[in-house]
Design an enzyme around this catalytic site. Structure first.
Site, PDB file in Angstrom:
ATOM      1  N   ASP A 105       0.852  -1.181   0.000  1.00 32.54           N
ATOM      2  CA  ASP A 105       0.000   0.000   0.000  1.00 32.54           C
ATOM      3  C   ASP A 105       0.897   1.244   0.000  1.00 32.54           C
ATOM      4  OD1 ASP A 105      -2.999   0.842   0.411  1.00 32.54           O
ATOM      5  OD2 ASP A 105      -1.898   1.992   1.927  1.00 32.54           O
ATOM      6  N   TYR A 213      -2.322  11.152   2.411  1.00 39.09           N
ATOM      7  CA  TYR A 213      -3.163  11.385   1.241  1.00 39.09           C
ATOM      8  C   TYR A 213      -3.244  12.876   0.903  1.00 39.09           C
ATOM      9  CZ  TYR A 213      -4.846   6.577   1.611  1.00 39.09           C
ATOM     10  OH  TYR A 213      -4.922   5.203   1.643  1.00 39.09           O
ATOM     11  N   HIS A 270      -6.533  -6.892  -1.496  1.00 38.29           N
ATOM     12  CA  HIS A 270      -5.512  -5.907  -1.132  1.00 38.29           C
ATOM     13  C   HIS A 270      -4.693  -6.382   0.063  1.00 38.29           C
ATOM     14  CE1 HIS A 270      -3.893  -1.827  -1.187  1.00 38.29           C
ATOM     15  NE2 HIS A 270      -4.087  -1.724   0.114  1.00 38.29           N
TER      16      HIS A 270
END
Length: 295
Positions: A105, A213, A270
């Site tokens: 990730d 982010y 994921h």
């Protein structure tokens, strides 16, 4: 794994103090495991012991902003260049010229950036369910429904509201989201999720985690629009049923590698390293053994 097999440390790198876990022989080849959002070092619990027993010195930091590591205020402290330099500082701190770098990730995005821009520090790159960061902007426009899969990233740009939503009911919705997005019900146990909640509840952690982010607003580093080939040996691992990222991203990423291998893992999402730990560990062992002899 028993915590008695682990060493817990606070280390300084690139102007911040990070909490880190180490295991394995001190003179072994260095393997750095980089977690993503919303995990912390514990996300690699299935990989630490096998690597240590194989003779590697394993280093697993809580990356800046996560769990017990320092949480600088301001999104400017969470750019890819800064996160990359954290890892370079750790490699130097442990008296190595380079390391095998494995990332999942966001940790994989940092690993990609390190290998792309400072390859002299990377022996082997193993990204897990994360494309090369330069691929994502184009993918949002060219791969059907990828923009929808990634829409949560736009929500995370909002001030305060993401923190309020994710922390509601002591992070219960966040924990359920992880559990239900996995392919098997036992990938994350209740005890695992309680440990995650404890990490998320650290003062300032949720905002710092989201700032990874939000730092995207600052733009990708120079050169990402037309990235050169990744020159270090790159061995990608990808759970085929990732609900957030299209497998096309993996195929496009491996095209950017001079020496690249891509392995898809079935019955995995994921969270492939949690769902299929034995397969992932076997792949990592195979990839690393081809690069170095552990003695």
């Amino acid at each position: 794994m028993s915590e008695t097999e682990l060493e817990f440390q606070l280390v300084k790198t690139n102007g911040v103090t990070l909490h880190a876990v180490t295991a394995g022989p001190r003179n072994g080849p260095l393997v750095v495991l980089l977690h993503g959002f919303p995990e912390f070092w514990y996300g690699w619990r299935n990989q630490i012991k096998p690597l240590a027993e194989a003779g590697y010195r394993v280093l697993v930091p809580d990356q800046r902003g996560f769990n017990k590591s320092q949480k600088p205020e301001g999104i400017e402290h969470y750019t890819l260049d800064t996160l990359r330099d954290d890892v370079i500082g750790l490699i130097k701190l442990y008296n190595r010229e380079k390391a095998h770098v494995i990332g999942h990730d966001w940790g994989g995005a940092v690993a990609w950036h390190l290998a792309s821009t400072r390859p002299e520090y990377v022996e082997t790159l193993i990204p897990i369910n994360i494309p090369h960061p330069a691929i994502m902007p184009k993918a949002m426009l060219t791969i059907p429904l990828q923009w929808l899969r990634s829409s949560y990233m736009a929500f995370f740009q909002l001030p305060e509201w993401p923190e309020k939503l994710l922390s509601a009911d002591h992070f219960e919705g966040m924990a359920k989201g992880i559990k239900f997005s996995a392919s098997t019900g036992d990938a994350f146990t209740r005890d695992d999720l309680e440990k995650y909640k404890e990490a998320w509840a650290q003062p300032g952690a949720m905002t710092a985690m989201l700032n990874w982010y939000r730092a995207i607003r600052a733009g990708l580093p120079e050169g990402f629009a037309h990235p050169g080939k990744v020159t270090v040996p790159t061995r990608m691992i990808w759970g085929v049923n990732d609900p957030f990222l299209s497998r096309k991203l993996a195929k496009k990423s491996i095209e950017h590698c001079e020496d690249g291998t891509l392995t898809f893992v079935g019955e995995a999402t994921h969270w492939v390293s949690h769902e299929q730990p034995e397969i992932v560990n076997q792949l990592i062992a195979k990839y690393l053994s081809n690069q170095v002899v552990v003695g």
